[in-house]
Design an enzyme around this catalytic site. Structure first.
Site, PDB file in Angstrom:
ATOM      1  N   HIS A  12       0.882  -1.185   0.000  1.00  0.00           N
ATOM      2  CA  HIS A  12       0.000   0.000   0.000  1.00  0.00           C
ATOM      3  C   HIS A  12       0.915   1.229   0.000  1.00  0.00           C
ATOM      4  O   HIS A  12       1.771   1.356  -0.882  1.00  0.00           O
ATOM      5  CB  HIS A  12      -0.921  -0.113   1.214  1.00  0.00           C
ATOM      6  N   HIS A  50      -2.098  -2.240  -9.660  1.00  0.00           N
ATOM      7  CA  HIS A  50      -3.159  -1.689  -8.808  1.00  0.00           C
ATOM      8  C   HIS A  50      -4.326  -2.660  -8.751  1.00  0.00           C
ATOM      9  O   HIS A  50      -4.617  -3.335  -9.745  1.00  0.00           O
ATOM     10  CB  HIS A  50      -3.643  -0.334  -9.350  1.00  0.00           C
ATOM     11  N   ASP A  69       2.305   5.804  -6.415  1.00  0.00           N
ATOM     12  CA  ASP A  69       3.507   5.813  -5.578  1.00  0.00           C
ATOM     13  C   ASP A  69       4.801   5.957  -6.374  1.00  0.00           C
ATOM     14  O   ASP A  69       5.798   6.451  -5.840  1.00  0.00           O
ATOM     15  CB  ASP A  69       3.584   4.516  -4.756  1.00  0.00           C
TER      16      ASP A  69
HETATM   17  C1  ACO Z   1      -1.146   4.133  -3.243  1.00  0.00           C
HETATM   18  C2  ACO Z   1      -1.200   2.673  -3.323  1.00  0.00           C
HETATM   19  O1  ACO Z   1      -1.402   1.992  -2.351  1.00  0.00           O
HETATM   20  S1  ACO Z   1      -1.042   1.984  -4.857  1.00  0.00           S
HETATM   21  C3  ACO Z   1      -0.403   0.339  -4.579  1.00  0.00           C
HETATM   22  C4  ACO Z   1       1.012   0.394  -4.090  1.00  0.00           C
HETATM   23  N1  ACO Z   1       1.588  -0.936  -4.015  1.00  0.00           N
HETATM   24  C5  ACO Z   1       2.549  -1.349  -4.829  1.00  0.00           C
HETATM   25  O2  ACO Z   1       3.027  -0.639  -5.692  1.00  0.00           O
HETATM   26  C6  ACO Z   1       3.079  -2.735  -4.590  1.00  0.00           C
HETATM   27  C7  ACO Z   1       3.279  -3.512  -5.880  1.00  0.00           C
HETATM   28  N2  ACO Z   1       2.023  -3.887  -6.450  1.00  0.00           N
HETATM   29  C8  ACO Z   1       1.346  -4.982  -5.988  1.00  0.00           C
HETATM   30  O3  ACO Z   1       1.807  -5.702  -5.101  1.00  0.00           O
HETATM   31  C9  ACO Z   1      -0.023  -5.261  -6.552  1.00  0.00           C
HETATM   32  O4  ACO Z   1      -0.112  -4.803  -7.883  1.00  0.00           O
HETATM   33  C10 ACO Z   1      -1.152  -4.640  -5.697  1.00  0.00           C
HETATM   34  C11 ACO Z   1      -0.971  -5.025  -4.228  1.00  0.00           C
HETATM   35  C12 ACO Z   1      -1.117  -3.127  -5.785  1.00  0.00           C
HETATM   36  C13 ACO Z   1      -2.489  -5.132  -6.208  1.00  0.00           C
HETATM   37  O5  ACO Z   1      -2.560  -6.452  -5.882  1.00  0.00           O
HETATM   38  P1  ACO Z   1      -3.629  -7.495  -6.443  1.00  0.00           P
HETATM   39  O6  ACO Z   1      -4.784  -6.814  -7.021  1.00  0.00           O
HETATM   40  O7  ACO Z   1      -3.882  -8.457  -5.340  1.00  0.00           O
HETATM   41  O8  ACO Z   1      -2.863  -8.189  -7.626  1.00  0.00           O
HETATM   42  P2  ACO Z   1      -1.922  -9.426  -7.499  1.00  0.00           P
HETATM   43  O9  ACO Z   1      -0.860  -9.176  -6.481  1.00  0.00           O
HETATM   44  O10 ACO Z   1      -2.766 -10.641  -7.295  1.00  0.00           O
HETATM   45  O11 ACO Z   1      -1.299  -9.431  -8.935  1.00  0.00           O
HETATM   46  C14 ACO Z   1      -1.851 -10.067 -10.092  1.00  0.00           C
HETATM   47  C15 ACO Z   1      -0.704 -10.578 -10.942  1.00  0.00           C
HETATM   48  O12 ACO Z   1       0.121  -9.482 -11.345  1.00  0.00           O
HETATM   49  C16 ACO Z   1       1.428  -9.614 -10.802  1.00  0.00           C
HETATM   50  N3  ACO Z   1       1.828  -8.325 -10.236  1.00  0.00           N
HETATM   51  C17 ACO Z   1       1.029  -7.449  -9.607  1.00  0.00           C
HETATM   52  N4  ACO Z   1       1.740  -6.383  -9.232  1.00  0.00           N
HETATM   53  C18 ACO Z   1       2.993  -6.606  -9.644  1.00  0.00           C
HETATM   54  C19 ACO Z   1       4.166  -5.859  -9.537  1.00  0.00           C
HETATM   55  N5  ACO Z   1       4.171  -4.683  -8.943  1.00  0.00           N
HETATM   56  N6  ACO Z   1       5.294  -6.368 -10.050  1.00  0.00           N
HETATM   57  C20 ACO Z   1       5.299  -7.573 -10.674  1.00  0.00           C
HETATM   58  N7  ACO Z   1       4.203  -8.332 -10.811  1.00  0.00           N
HETATM   59  C21 ACO Z   1       3.065  -7.843 -10.289  1.00  0.00           C
HETATM   60  C22 ACO Z   1       1.293 -10.618  -9.666  1.00  0.00           C
HETATM   61  O13 ACO Z   1       2.510 -11.286  -9.412  1.00  0.00           O
HETATM   62  C23 ACO Z   1       0.211 -11.517 -10.196  1.00  0.00           C
HETATM   63  O14 ACO Z   1       0.785 -12.379 -11.149  1.00  0.00           O
HETATM   64  P3  ACO Z   1       0.297 -13.917 -11.272  1.00  0.00           P
HETATM   65  O15 ACO Z   1      -1.161 -13.803 -11.664  1.00  0.00           O
HETATM   66  O16 ACO Z   1       1.185 -14.442 -12.309  1.00  0.00           O
HETATM   67  O17 ACO Z   1       0.491 -14.508  -9.911  1.00  0.00           O
HETATM   68  O1  OAA Z   2      -6.912   2.133  -3.831  1.00  0.00           O
HETATM   69  C1  OAA Z   2      -6.012   1.378  -3.470  1.00  0.00           C
HETATM   70  O2  OAA Z   2      -6.140   0.143  -3.333  1.00  0.00           O
HETATM   71  C2  OAA Z   2      -4.658   1.898  -3.185  1.00  0.00           C
HETATM   72  C3  OAA Z   2      -4.459   3.298  -3.622  1.00  0.00           C
HETATM   73  O3  OAA Z   2      -4.182   3.566  -4.767  1.00  0.00           O
HETATM   74  C4  OAA Z   2      -4.647   4.358  -2.636  1.00  0.00           C
HETATM   75  O4  OAA Z   2      -5.029   4.076  -1.499  1.00  0.00           O
HETATM   76  O5  OAA Z   2      -4.404   5.535  -2.980  1.00  0.00           O
END
Ligand code: ACO
Ligand code: OAA
Length: 377
Positions: free
Chosen positions: A221, A260, A312
């Protein structure tokens, strides 16, 4: 099929109603109380958006100037908060400082009557978060007990002034304001949902906020902005970044700042903060290299995985170019998101029902209980 198979992480589940924000709504995108994020980021200042979040409508000119004065008058820290910040271990993560600061303030200025006090508590936390963070930061860095008052009327300027000990430039103030607007609100994200779950038990505002800070701290997050900066800094130039990133992807590593839960094609906040990162890099070769590394990472993620930067990713270099230490990135997100959390806490309180879903049980069948002396080695 398992009942929960397609709802892991509550993905795709509508868990309640809100009138505060749309995220990725078809044909609309991201709005705060009906206003497009693009308009707010270009035409408003953060304090207007904070007012919109916490009081329901954009302020008039006189409401805005009164609100800024009110917030400026709420920046001071009680001695009990200062003492608590001073005794934290030196290696405390600044997100834990924010969580502890909010919690201690909540013991000194308790919220005993939600209806009467909730706006005061929200404004007080918003105004005093930069003070808490900077008081602790300077105490740990140099043993100095700083005066947390400045004559800046904007929250971002107050923060940068305390951090650097001098008035920030107009560009720096504008960038901070835009960043705080972009981070202010995002529907049922993990930290906001946490705040609503806590609120729904009829707990107090400070408890909801401390829980939300805990959720925001994680790298999936808000913590992703710090991790993105650490990643960008491991590469010496764009080619090195491309090779390094490809290796990470081969190893199935997650790249922080990408992907996302809701957005599938782009995060509308990304282009806005990216523009700021580019502008702040200017013609400084060190900054231009970091910006170029970021752009290459973006391109490779798109080519290799079809993935895009979230809010981010370019916040990392934008904050870095403002001279902000990496460990302070996510705490700035807290300052901004307090406004979104506050709006959701108020909304939850106005039409409350305990949030308590079911779980699908997948554990052992009922079995015989053996007294401890009969359980073997
Ligand atoms: C302001 C915010 O909070 S925005 C979010 C900030 N967080 C990040 O940047 C962390 C990196 N990103 C992630 O971990 C994810 O994209 C999340 C947590 C944001 C969303 O997660 P989810 O919706 O649960 O997607 P999930 O993690 O299941 O990903 C789906 C697929 O994409 C891949 N994937 C998702 N994000 C990434 C990433 N950043 N890098 C590489 N692969 C990724 C996963 O490995 C998964 O692959 P698979 O189907 O082969 O197993
Ligand atoms: O909406 C989400 O899951 C994460 C995000 O981008 C935020 O909180 O700004």
């Amino acid at each position: 099929m398992s009942k929960t198979e397609n709802t892991a992480g509550l993905a795709g589940v509508t868990a309640g109603k809100t009138a505060i924000c749309t995220v990725g709504k078809k044909g609309v995108g991201l709005t705060y109380r009906g206003y497009l994020i693009e308009d707010l980021a270009a035409k408003a200042e953060f304090e207007e958006v904070a007012y919109l979040m916490l009081y329901g409508e954009l302020p008039t000119q006189s409401q805005l100037s009164d609100y800024k004065k009110r917030l400026a008058g709420m920046r001071g820290l009680p001695d009990g908060v200062k003492t608590a910040l001073e005794v934290l271990p030196r290696d405390t993560h600044p997100m834990d400082v924010m969580r502890t600061g909010a919690s201690v303030l909540g013991t000194i200025e308790q919220e005993n009557d939600a209806e009467k006090q909730q706006n005061d508590v929200a404004d007080r936390l918003l105004a005093s978060f930069p003070s808490m963070l900077m008081y602790w930061y300077h105490f740990v860095e140099s043993g100095k007990r700083i005066d947390v008052d400045t004559d800046d009327d904007k929250i971002g300027a107050h923060f940068l002034h305390l951090l650097h000990g001098e008035k920030p430039s107009e560009d720096a103030i504008k960038c901070m304001s835009t960043s705080l607007i972009l981070y202010a609100e995002h529907e049922f994200n993990a930290s906001t949902f946490t705040s609503r779950v806590i609120t729904a038990t009829l707990s107090d505002f400070y408890s909801a906020v401390t829980g939300a800070i805990g959720a925001l701290r994680g790298p999936l997050h808000g913590g992703a902005n710090e991790k993105a900066m650490e990643l960008i800094q491991t590469f010496k130039d764009p080619d090195d970044a491309e090779a390094g990133l490809k290796k990470m992807l081969e190893n199935k590593e997650k790249i922080m700042g990408f992907g996302h839960r809701v957005y599938k094609k782009e995060d509308p906040r990304n282009g806005i903060i990216k523009e700021w990162s580019k502008r702040l890099a200017g013609d400084d070769p060190y900054k231009q290299n970091l910006y170029a590394i970021s752009e290459r990472l973006e391109q490779v993620m798109l080519d290799e995985k079809g993935m895009f930067p979230n809010a981010d990713f370019y916040h990392a270099t934008a904050y870095h170019f403002l001279g902000i230490p990496t460990q302070l990135f996510t705490p700035i997100f807290v300052i901004s998101r307090l406004t979104g959390w506050g709006a959701h806490i108020f909304e939850q309180r106005a039409d409350n029902r305990l949030i308590r879903p079911n779980a699908e049980y997948v554990g052992p069948e009922v079995r015989d209980f053996r007294p401890i002396d009969q359980r073997g080695a």
